[in-house]
Design a protein around this motif. Structure first.
Motif, PDB file in Angstrom:
ATOM      1  N   THR A 221      55.192 -12.295  28.000  1.00 10.95           N
ATOM      2  CA  THR A 221      54.283 -13.371  28.417  1.00 10.95           C
ATOM      3  C   THR A 221      52.832 -12.942  28.276  1.00 10.95           C
ATOM      4  OG1 THR A 221      55.950 -13.833  30.062  1.00 10.95           O
ATOM      5  CG2 THR A 221      53.910 -15.081  30.236  1.00 10.95           C
ATOM      6  N   SER A 224      51.821 -12.981  24.556  1.00 11.80           N
ATOM      7  CA  SER A 224      51.515 -14.277  23.934  1.00 11.80           C
ATOM      8  C   SER A 224      50.266 -14.891  24.553  1.00 11.80           C
ATOM      9  CB  SER A 224      52.715 -15.224  23.974  1.00 11.80           C
ATOM     10  OG  SER A 224      53.081 -15.442  25.301  1.00 11.80           O
ATOM     11  N   ASN A 225      50.002 -14.593  25.830  1.00 11.56           N
ATOM     12  CA  ASN A 225      48.754 -15.072  26.439  1.00 11.56           C
ATOM     13  C   ASN A 225      47.533 -14.429  25.788  1.00 11.56           C
ATOM     14  OD1 ASN A 225      50.160 -16.689  28.163  1.00 11.56           O
ATOM     15  ND2 ASN A 225      49.980 -15.330  29.946  1.00 11.56           N
ATOM     16  N   ARG A 227      47.242 -13.334  22.725  1.00 10.55           N
ATOM     17  CA  ARG A 227      47.010 -13.960  21.409  1.00 10.55           C
ATOM     18  C   ARG A 227      46.360 -15.322  21.560  1.00 10.55           C
ATOM     19  NH1 ARG A 227      51.231 -12.079  17.120  1.00 10.55           N
ATOM     20  NH2 ARG A 227      51.850 -10.145  18.098  1.00 10.55           N
ATOM     21  N   ALA A 228      46.880 -16.107  22.506  1.00 11.79           N
ATOM     22  CA  ALA A 228      46.350 -17.462  22.692  1.00 11.79           C
ATOM     23  C   ALA A 228      44.873 -17.396  23.096  1.00 11.79           C
ATOM     24  CB  ALA A 228      47.165 -18.188  23.749  1.00 11.79           C
ATOM     25  N   ALA A 229      44.546 -16.454  23.993  1.00  7.93           N
ATOM     26  CA  ALA A 229      43.152 -16.334  24.454  1.00  7.93           C
ATOM     27  C   ALA A 229      42.240 -15.945  23.294  1.00  7.93           C
ATOM     28  CB  ALA A 229      43.066 -15.302  25.576  1.00  7.93           C
ATOM     29  N   LYS A 231      42.690 -16.576  20.151  1.00  5.32           N
ATOM     30  CA  LYS A 231      42.545 -17.721  19.231  1.00  5.32           C
ATOM     31  C   LYS A 231      41.530 -18.730  19.762  1.00  5.32           C
ATOM     32  CE  LYS A 231      47.077 -17.082  17.275  1.00  5.32           C
ATOM     33  NZ  LYS A 231      48.489 -17.464  17.309  1.00  5.32           N
ATOM     34  N   VAL A 232      41.503 -18.902  21.076  1.00  2.47           N
ATOM     35  CA  VAL A 232      40.499 -19.804  21.668  1.00  2.47           C
ATOM     36  C   VAL A 232      39.099 -19.211  21.466  1.00  2.47           C
ATOM     37  CG1 VAL A 232      39.609 -20.758  23.854  1.00  2.47           C
ATOM     38  CG2 VAL A 232      42.082 -20.783  23.375  1.00  2.47           C
ATOM     39  N   ASP A 233      38.955 -17.915  21.783  1.00  2.00           N
ATOM     40  CA  ASP A 233      37.620 -17.290  21.732  1.00  2.00           C
ATOM     41  C   ASP A 233      37.050 -17.239  20.316  1.00  2.00           C
ATOM     42  OD1 ASP A 233      37.914 -17.004  24.400  1.00  2.00           O
ATOM     43  OD2 ASP A 233      38.164 -14.821  24.413  1.00  2.00           O
ATOM     44  N   ALA A 235      37.899 -19.400  17.836  1.00  2.00           N
ATOM     45  CA  ALA A 235      38.189 -20.665  17.147  1.00  2.00           C
ATOM     46  C   ALA A 235      37.062 -21.102  16.209  1.00  2.00           C
ATOM     47  CB  ALA A 235      38.474 -21.762  18.172  1.00  2.00           C
ATOM     48  N   ASP A 242      43.584 -17.710  12.889  1.00  2.00           N
ATOM     49  CA  ASP A 242      44.730 -17.520  13.793  1.00  2.00           C
ATOM     50  C   ASP A 242      45.755 -16.563  13.177  1.00  2.00           C
ATOM     51  OD1 ASP A 242      43.481 -19.271  15.458  1.00  2.00           O
ATOM     52  OD2 ASP A 242      45.024 -20.842  15.367  1.00  2.00           O
ATOM     53  N   ASP A 246      47.158 -13.063  14.654  1.00  2.00           N
ATOM     54  CA  ASP A 246      48.586 -12.749  14.816  1.00  2.00           C
ATOM     55  C   ASP A 246      48.959 -11.448  14.112  1.00  2.00           C
ATOM     56  OD1 ASP A 246      49.564 -14.713  16.525  1.00  2.00           O
ATOM     57  OD2 ASP A 246      49.640 -16.204  14.912  1.00  2.00           O
TER      58      ASP A 246
END
Ligand code: S3P
Length: 267
Positions: A221, A224-225, A227-229, A231-233, A235, A242, A246
């Motif tokens: 968890t 994956s959090n 990576r998601a963070a 991708k937001v930062d 963007a 992205d 990854d």
């Protein structure tokens, strides 16, 4: 065009590695080496620290100008003092010089860590951090103004910097700008690996903590959090896609987990 020079002069801030790199070029290129600071000491009959103590910076700079003029025709590699670009008269000498001038460009962090390792300079002792930074910023355009070529030194060993400079002698005019860009890329690569190595040290500290509290190495968890963070930062950044996030995170996390496992098994 940088042809194999009779005189190669290294300029750059104190702690840039001019003396160390200069000696190394002389060794790799079988040429002679001259250190302007040592010549100043010889001319004044006392150490640089003594010159600053018994006289003043102006007195030091006057001897520096004399010694600099004489060094223009030295057959070999010359390391200058960091303040050689301070006087307009010296900058004129350098601009009209038959010597090839190479600027060893670092950053504040690399400069300060070299200076701490090497010991004190008179000018460093009397300056506050703010003054030091100001001097660093003020001198950069002066080195740029007189240099024929800038080498990026951050993260590189003296041997590598020397080899980059020796390689310039066989480059033609068109290649020089390209080599200067490559010099920067090579420095970035070294900084990336230094950061990855520091990251790994922290990963190992995390591994030890997990072991102490009985946590498992893999935390899907959290990963994956992360990576998601990222991708937001990133963007809005067209250089960091992205897919790149990854791929890089996969490499970093897999390598880290392997290293954590090794560490845990070692006890
Ligand atoms: C100076 C740098 C020193 C030496 C003197 C002054 C400066 O040389 O010439 O202490 O003004 O930056 P290094 O660049 O070899 O430290």
């Amino acid at each position: 065009m940088i042809k194999e020079p009779d005189t190669l002069m290294l300029i750059g801030f104190m702690g840039a590695g001019k003396t160390t790199v200069g000696r190394e070029i002389a060794r790799q290129h079988h040429s002679k080496f001259l250190d302007l600071d040592r010549e100043i000491e010889r001319a004044a009959g006392m150490s640089i620290a003594q010159i600053f103590k018994e006289h003043d910076e102006d007195y030091f700079r006057r001897i520096e100008t004399q010694v600099l003029s004489q060094a223009q025709t030295f057959n070999g590699v010359v390391a200058t003092g960091g303040g050689v670009v301070e006087r307009a008269q010296n900058r004129e000498i350098l601009k009209n010089s038959p010597a090839t001038l190479v600027y060893l460009h670092g950053n504040l962090e690399s400069t300060i860590s070299r200076l701490l390792a090497e010991g004190q300079r008179p000018l460093l002792q009397e300056k506050s951090t703010a003054d030091f930074f100001q001097l660093w910023e003020a001198r950069d355009p002066k080195y740029q103004e007189v240099a024929n070529f800038t080498v990026e030194t951050v993260g590189k060993t003296p041997q590598r910097i020397a080899a980059e400079i020796v390689a310039l002698f066989s480059a033609n005019e068109d290649e020089l700008a390209f080599l200067a860009l490559r010099s920067q890329i090579d420095a970035f690569d070294r900084q990336l690996f230094d950061i990855i190595s520091k990251r790994m040290e922290v990963v190992l500290a995390v591994a030890n903590y997990k072991k102490k509290v009985g946590m498992s190495v893999s935390q899907p968890t959290r990963m994956s959090n992360m990576r998601a963070a990222l991708k937001v930062d990133y963007a809005q950044n067209p250089n960091i896609s992205d897919e790149f996030i990854d791929e890089l995170m996969t490499i970093l996390l897999e390598t880290a987990m392997k290293r954590e496992d090794e560490e845990m098994q070692r006890g």
